[in-house]
Scaffold this motif. Structure first.
Motif, PDB file in Angstrom:
ATOM      1  N   ILE A  51       0.744  -1.302   0.098  1.00  0.00           N
ATOM      2  CA  ILE A  51      -0.069   0.179   0.038  1.00  0.00           C
ATOM      3  C   ILE A  51       0.784   1.380  -0.041  1.00  0.00           C
ATOM      4  CG2 ILE A  51      -1.843  -0.995   1.182  1.00  0.00           C
ATOM      5  CD1 ILE A  51      -1.029   0.391   3.747  1.00  0.00           C
ATOM      6  N   GLU A  52       0.279   2.326  -0.564  1.00  0.00           N
ATOM      7  CA  GLU A  52       0.964   3.515  -0.645  1.00  0.00           C
ATOM      8  C   GLU A  52       0.118   4.785   0.113  1.00  0.00           C
ATOM      9  OE1 GLU A  52       0.172   5.702  -4.304  1.00  0.00           O
ATOM     10  OE2 GLU A  52       2.230   6.547  -4.477  1.00  0.00           O
ATOM     11  N   LEU A  53       0.643   4.858   1.200  1.00  0.00           N
ATOM     12  CA  LEU A  53      -0.102   6.257   1.955  1.00  0.00           C
ATOM     13  C   LEU A  53       0.098   7.487   1.447  1.00  0.00           C
ATOM     14  CD1 LEU A  53       0.395   5.014   5.667  1.00  0.00           C
ATOM     15  CD2 LEU A  53      -1.068   4.223   4.318  1.00  0.00           C
ATOM     16  N   VAL A  54      -0.697   8.358   1.077  1.00  0.00           N
ATOM     17  CA  VAL A  54      -0.580   9.379   0.217  1.00  0.00           C
ATOM     18  C   VAL A  54      -1.310  10.687   1.040  1.00  0.00           C
ATOM     19  CG1 VAL A  54      -1.189  10.654  -1.853  1.00  0.00           C
ATOM     20  CG2 VAL A  54      -0.619   8.269  -2.060  1.00  0.00           C
ATOM     21  N   SER A  55      -0.577  11.553   1.471  1.00  0.00           N
ATOM     22  CA  SER A  55      -1.141  12.480   2.312  1.00  0.00           C
ATOM     23  C   SER A  55      -0.841  13.991   1.837  1.00  0.00           C
ATOM     24  CB  SER A  55      -0.504  12.480   3.703  1.00  0.00           C
ATOM     25  OG  SER A  55      -1.340  13.220   4.695  1.00  0.00           O
ATOM     26  N   PRO A  56      -1.861  14.447   1.570  1.00  0.00           N
ATOM     27  CA  PRO A  56      -1.485  16.022   0.971  1.00  0.00           C
ATOM     28  C   PRO A  56      -0.931  16.948   2.067  1.00  0.00           C
ATOM     29  CG  PRO A  56      -3.902  15.732   1.311  1.00  0.00           C
ATOM     30  CD  PRO A  56      -3.208  14.479   1.710  1.00  0.00           C
ATOM     31  N   GLU A  60      -2.816  23.175  -2.309  1.00  0.00           N
ATOM     32  CA  GLU A  60      -2.451  22.943  -3.779  1.00  0.00           C
ATOM     33  C   GLU A  60      -2.158  21.528  -4.016  1.00  0.00           C
ATOM     34  OE1 GLU A  60      -1.366  25.846  -2.029  1.00  0.00           O
ATOM     35  OE2 GLU A  60      -3.132  26.701  -2.832  1.00  0.00           O
ATOM     36  N   SER A  61      -2.219  20.819  -3.246  1.00  0.00           N
ATOM     37  CA  SER A  61      -1.813  19.219  -3.480  1.00  0.00           C
ATOM     38  C   SER A  61      -2.763  18.493  -4.659  1.00  0.00           C
ATOM     39  CB  SER A  61      -2.046  18.492  -2.312  1.00  0.00           C
ATOM     40  OG  SER A  61      -2.104  16.998  -2.715  1.00  0.00           O
ATOM     41  N   THR A  62      -2.201  17.655  -5.359  1.00  0.00           N
ATOM     42  CA  THR A  62      -3.054  16.978  -6.509  1.00  0.00           C
ATOM     43  C   THR A  62      -4.236  16.210  -5.864  1.00  0.00           C
ATOM     44  OG1 THR A  62      -1.311  15.308  -6.490  1.00  0.00           O
ATOM     45  CG2 THR A  62      -1.294  16.933  -8.315  1.00  0.00           C
ATOM     46  N   VAL A  63      -4.033  16.107  -4.806  1.00  0.00           N
ATOM     47  CA  VAL A  63      -4.948  14.960  -4.005  1.00  0.00           C
ATOM     48  C   VAL A  63      -6.015  15.948  -2.890  1.00  0.00           C
ATOM     49  CG1 VAL A  63      -4.023  12.967  -4.457  1.00  0.00           C
ATOM     50  CG2 VAL A  63      -3.653  13.964  -2.225  1.00  0.00           C
ATOM     51  N   ALA A  64      -5.821  17.131  -2.606  1.00  0.00           N
ATOM     52  CA  ALA A  64      -6.304  17.991  -1.751  1.00  0.00           C
ATOM     53  C   ALA A  64      -7.945  17.969  -1.954  1.00  0.00           C
ATOM     54  CB  ALA A  64      -6.037  19.307  -1.947  1.00  0.00           C
ATOM     55  N   GLY A  65      -8.559  17.889  -3.199  1.00  0.00           N
ATOM     56  CA  GLY A  65      -9.790  17.798  -3.644  1.00  0.00           C
ATOM     57  C   GLY A  65     -10.411  16.380  -3.206  1.00  0.00           C
ATOM     58  N   LEU A  66      -9.554  15.410  -3.604  1.00  0.00           N
ATOM     59  CA  LEU A  66      -9.941  14.189  -3.202  1.00  0.00           C
ATOM     60  C   LEU A  66     -10.187  13.947  -1.923  1.00  0.00           C
ATOM     61  CD1 LEU A  66      -7.977  11.859  -5.751  1.00  0.00           C
ATOM     62  CD2 LEU A  66     -10.502  12.125  -5.751  1.00  0.00           C
ATOM     63  N   MET A  67      -9.142  14.276  -0.946  1.00  0.00           N
ATOM     64  CA  MET A  67      -9.249  14.140   0.341  1.00  0.00           C
ATOM     65  C   MET A  67     -10.403  15.018   0.933  1.00  0.00           C
ATOM     66  SD  MET A  67      -8.348  13.254   3.315  1.00  0.00           S
ATOM     67  CE  MET A  67      -6.466  12.559   3.287  1.00  0.00           C
ATOM     68  N   LYS A  68     -10.784  16.189   0.472  1.00  0.00           N
ATOM     69  CA  LYS A  68     -11.912  16.822   0.973  1.00  0.00           C
ATOM     70  C   LYS A  68     -13.248  15.991   0.922  1.00  0.00           C
ATOM     71  CE  LYS A  68     -13.394  21.518   1.147  1.00  0.00           C
ATOM     72  NZ  LYS A  68     -13.529  22.776   0.419  1.00  0.00           N
ATOM     73  N   LYS A  69     -13.195  15.397  -0.354  1.00  0.00           N
ATOM     74  CA  LYS A  69     -14.292  14.621  -0.949  1.00  0.00           C
ATOM     75  C   LYS A  69     -14.577  13.067  -0.333  1.00  0.00           C
ATOM     76  CE  LYS A  69     -16.362  13.344  -5.262  1.00  0.00           C
ATOM     77  NZ  LYS A  69     -16.251  13.538  -6.749  1.00  0.00           N
ATOM     78  N   LEU A  70     -13.314  12.473  -0.072  1.00  0.00           N
ATOM     79  CA  LEU A  70     -13.434  11.134   0.162  1.00  0.00           C
ATOM     80  C   LEU A  70     -12.773  10.748   1.754  1.00  0.00           C
ATOM     81  CD1 LEU A  70     -11.622   9.809  -2.821  1.00  0.00           C
ATOM     82  CD2 LEU A  70     -14.031   9.825  -2.357  1.00  0.00           C
ATOM     83  N   GLY A  71     -12.075  11.650   2.129  1.00  0.00           N
ATOM     84  CA  GLY A  71     -11.550  11.408   3.670  1.00  0.00           C
ATOM     85  C   GLY A  71     -10.564  10.220   3.439  1.00  0.00           C
ATOM     86  N   ASN A  72     -10.000   9.573   4.370  1.00  0.00           N
ATOM     87  CA  ASN A  72      -9.125   8.649   4.518  1.00  0.00           C
ATOM     88  C   ASN A  72      -9.715   7.301   3.748  1.00  0.00           C
ATOM     89  OD1 ASN A  72      -7.264   9.597   6.603  1.00  0.00           O
ATOM     90  ND2 ASN A  72      -8.866   9.654   7.939  1.00  0.00           N
ATOM     91  N   THR A  73      -8.981   6.884   2.652  1.00  0.00           N
ATOM     92  CA  THR A  73      -9.608   5.632   1.981  1.00  0.00           C
ATOM     93  C   THR A  73      -8.822   5.234   0.915  1.00  0.00           C
ATOM     94  OG1 THR A  73     -11.567   5.151   0.727  1.00  0.00           O
ATOM     95  CG2 THR A  73     -10.612   7.261   0.251  1.00  0.00           C
ATOM     96  N   PRO A  74      -8.765   4.077   0.698  1.00  0.00           N
ATOM     97  CA  PRO A  74      -8.131   3.628  -0.731  1.00  0.00           C
ATOM     98  C   PRO A  74      -8.840   4.224  -1.782  1.00  0.00           C
ATOM     99  CG  PRO A  74      -9.210   1.690   0.326  1.00  0.00           C
ATOM    100  CD  PRO A  74      -9.287   2.845   1.357  1.00  0.00           C
ATOM    101  N   TYR A  75      -7.842   4.683  -2.837  1.00  0.00           N
ATOM    102  CA  TYR A  75      -8.693   5.220  -3.994  1.00  0.00           C
ATOM    103  C   TYR A  75      -7.962   5.085  -5.244  1.00  0.00           C
ATOM    104  CZ  TYR A  75      -4.425   8.660  -3.836  1.00  0.00           C
ATOM    105  OH  TYR A  75      -3.330   9.239  -4.215  1.00  0.00           O
ATOM    106  N   HIS A  76      -6.733   4.302  -5.300  1.00  0.00           N
ATOM    107  CA  HIS A  76      -6.414   4.124  -6.730  1.00  0.00           C
ATOM    108  C   HIS A  76      -5.666   2.662  -6.401  1.00  0.00           C
ATOM    109  CE1 HIS A  76      -2.578   6.156  -5.549  1.00  0.00           C
ATOM    110  NE2 HIS A  76      -1.948   5.025  -6.432  1.00  0.00           N
ATOM    111  N   ILE A  77      -5.515   1.743  -7.696  1.00  0.00           N
ATOM    112  CA  ILE A  77      -5.031   0.675  -7.866  1.00  0.00           C
ATOM    113  C   ILE A  77      -3.788   0.903  -8.972  1.00  0.00           C
ATOM    114  CG2 ILE A  77      -4.833  -1.830  -8.500  1.00  0.00           C
ATOM    115  CD1 ILE A  77      -7.555  -1.952  -7.631  1.00  0.00           C
ATOM    116  N   CYS A  78      -2.592   0.973  -8.548  1.00  0.00           N
ATOM    117  CA  CYS A  78      -1.651   1.052  -9.519  1.00  0.00           C
ATOM    118  C   CYS A  78      -0.905  -0.208 -10.259  1.00  0.00           C
ATOM    119  CB  CYS A  78      -0.250   1.776  -8.815  1.00  0.00           C
ATOM    120  SG  CYS A  78       1.206   1.823  -9.933  1.00  0.00           S
ATOM    121  N   TYR A  79      -0.926  -0.069 -11.627  1.00  0.00           N
ATOM    122  CA  TYR A  79      -0.542  -1.267 -12.329  1.00  0.00           C
ATOM    123  C   TYR A  79       0.731  -1.008 -12.951  1.00  0.00           C
ATOM    124  CZ  TYR A  79      -5.416  -2.615 -11.979  1.00  0.00           C
ATOM    125  OH  TYR A  79      -6.603  -3.013 -11.419  1.00  0.00           O
TER     126      TYR A  79
END
Ligand code: NI
Length: 129
Positions: A51-56, A60-79
Motif C-alpha cells: 500500500i502507498e500512503l498518500v497525504s496532501p 494545492e496538493s494534487t489530492v487535496a480535492g479528493l481528500m476533502k471529498k473522500l477522507g481516509n480511503t483507498p482510492y487507486h490501484i497502480c499497475y
C-alpha cells in the motif's frame, strides 16, 4: 498488467502508519515528500500486498480535492506497464479519461506515472516498469 500497489489517501501519515503497523504492515519505504504534487508518500507491505500512503501537504496538493471529498480511503490501484503510451491508448479507447498526465514520481525512483479514471471502475495509476 501486474499490480504494483494500492494507493491509500490519509489525512495524517504518521498516525496512519502507526495503525497500519498495529495491523501488521511493515514500512518498505519511509516518507518521501513529492514537492511537485505536494504530498507525502510512504510504502508499506503486508502478506505481499503493497500500500502507498498518500497525504496532501497543502491546499494545492494534487489530492487535496479528493481528500476533502473522500477522507481516509483507498482510492487507486497502480499497475505496472511495459509500454505506457500503448496502454494509455488502449485505456482511453475503453472510456478511461486522463486525470494526471505522465510524469516522473520521485517516490518511485523517478519512474514515470500517470493517472486515469473510468466512469465505472474509478481511478487507476500506471507506472513504467
Ligand atoms: Ni500510487
Amino acid at each position: 498488467m501486474k499490480i504494483h500497489h494500492i494507493g491509500y489517501l490519509v489525512k495524517k501519515i504518521d498516525k496512519a502508519k502507526e495503525e497500519f503497523k498495529n495491523m501488521g504492515y511493515t514500512v518498505l519505504q519511509e516518507d518521501v515528500y513529492d514537492d511537485d504534487r505536494q504530498i507525502n508518500i510512504c510504502f508499506m507491505e503486508k502478506d505481499g500486498y503493497v500500500i502507498e500512503l498518500v497525504s496532501p501537504t497543502s491546499k494545492e496538493s494534487t489530492v487535496a480535492g479528493l481528500m476533502k471529498k473522500l477522507g481516509n480511503t483507498p482510492y487507486h490501484i497502480c499497475y505496472e506497464t511495459e509500454d505506457m503510451d500503448k496502454d494509455i491508448q488502449i485505456l482511453l479507447a475503453r472510456k478511461y479519461v486522463m486525470w494526471e498526465e505522465k510524469k516522473p514520481a520521485i517516490a518511485i525512483d523517478g519512474k514515470k506515472v500517470c493517472f486515469l479514471i473510468h466512469p465505472y471502475a474509478g481511478m487507476i495509476e500506471l507506472v513504467e516498469r
